[in-house]
Design an enzyme around this catalytic site. Structure first.
Site, mmCIF file in Angstrom:
data_model
loop_
_atom_site.group_PDB
_atom_site.id
_atom_site.type_symbol
_atom_site.label_atom_id
_atom_site.label_comp_id
_atom_site.label_asym_id
_atom_site.label_seq_id
_atom_site.Cartn_x
_atom_site.Cartn_y
_atom_site.Cartn_z
ATOM 1 C CB SER A 58 100.883 30.650 -17.208
ATOM 2 O OG SER A 58 102.006 30.293 -17.999
ATOM 3 C CE LYS B 126 96.240 29.991 -17.697
ATOM 4 N NZ LYS B 126 95.423 29.372 -16.625
ATOM 5 C CE1 TYR C 162 97.311 28.139 -20.766
ATOM 6 C CE2 TYR C 162 99.542 28.969 -20.491
ATOM 7 C CZ TYR C 162 98.463 28.262 -20.003
ATOM 8 O OH TYR C 162 98.530 27.683 -18.760
#
Length: 316
Positions: free
Chosen positions: A117, A145, A141
């Site tokens: 992402s 990642k 998050y």
């Protein structure tokens, strides 16, 4: 080709499975619940295997030595992993590391396409961040990642996998229900009004985002199946997938042009929480995508085309 998709019950997993099954590949769909065979691929359901599994504790059970490609799509979305620290790390980091270890012993050398992402980036940033820009994620998050990206690099360098870490733009317009992603409203302000339902908009008209349509995303995932191992250095496997920059004003204009003023009137303004606002503001809105274009990945022409695609899908 024999393909495994984790997180296959989600939107991207279902759309990719539909495409691959209709191309008559063998597809194993894995999720924390038993994922369905995509409705539009039901004619090829004999080529689908659907498995309920917890990859944190039982990753090896979903693998076989004859796999050609593994797409890693499972995860807790951005706002969800920010709200639940333990769950985000369990699913986004530890279960994926467990899966990579299981791959190393069961099907070494297999092609692995990891859904990363642009949340790996955080402020401050140059005007046009690229794969050479150091990740400084501003969310759990993004941190999760980033850590898996480095694992993909190292497992590829050591020959355990043939890995590709593709950094997705925000995908819009997504069908289905709203998700826990902080960017969920970017689909919601189109999806709900075109179906006669109200939707919440938490940003001003000049807020900009980096977007990609579902159709272009699937085309790029299919393209990842054709990339040669040597197309990138073994220890640098990240690619910023192409997107387009769209502001809220332009998104709403596209909605009105496709759905009319009645649809536009169903969009309601609302202030986001402090945490979500900070997360959204930390994301970059434009990228140097020369690497992706050089590798043959494609870019959308306009956001309006994505809106038209979704409107056409409703008629189907």
């Amino acid at each position: 080709m024999k393909v495994l998709i984790t997180g296959a019950g989600g939107f991207v997993g279902q759309l990719l499975a539909e495409t691959l099954l209709n191309e008559e590949h063998s597809v194993t769909l894995v999720d924390i619940f038993e994922p369905p065979v995509p409705r539009k691929a039901s004619a090829h359901k004999q080529n689908a295997t659907c498995i309920k599994a917890d990859l944190y504790s039982d990753a090896k059970s979903v693998l076989s030595a004859d796999l050609d490609t593994i797409f890693i799509f499972h995860g807790i979305m951005s706002a969800g992993s920010e709200a639940d620290f333990d769950l985000g790390y369990r699913v986004n980091l530890h279960s994926t590391l467990n899966l990579l270890e299981a791959i190393r012993s069961t099907c070494p050398g297999v092609r692995v396409v990891y859904a990363s992402s642009t949340a790996i980036y955080g402020q401050p940033l140059p005007a046009m961040p690229s794969e050479a820009t150091v990740p400084t994620p501003g969310s759990s998050y993004g941190a999760q990642k980033t850590m898996i990206e480095y694992a993909i690099n190292d497992y590829t360098r050591k020959g355990h996998i043939n890995g590709f870490a593709l950094r997705f733009p925000t995908i819009s317009v997504r069908p289905g229900q709203p998700t826990q992603a902080a960017s969920s409203w970017m689909s919601g302000i189109i999806r709900e009004p075109l179906q006669g339902r109200e939707s919440v908009l938490p940003c001003d008209d000049d807020f900009k985002a980096w977007l990609c349509s579902p159709r272009t995303l699937i085309a790029n995932l299919r393209h990842a199946l054709t990339l040669e191992r040597g197309c990138m250095p073994a220890h640098i496997r990240q690619v910023n997938l192409p997107g387009i920059t769209a502001d809220v004003r332009g998104m709403l204009k596209a909605l009105e042009e496709v759905g009319g003023r009645e649809a536009l009137g169903l969009v309601k303004r609302e202030k986001p929480t402090k945490e979500i606002a900070e997360m959204l503001d930390s994301w970059p809105i434009q990228f140097d995508i020369s690497k992706a274009l050089g590798l043959g990945f494609k870019q959308d022409d306009s956001f309006k085309q994505a809106v038209e695609d979704f409107a056409a899908s409703l008629k189907e």
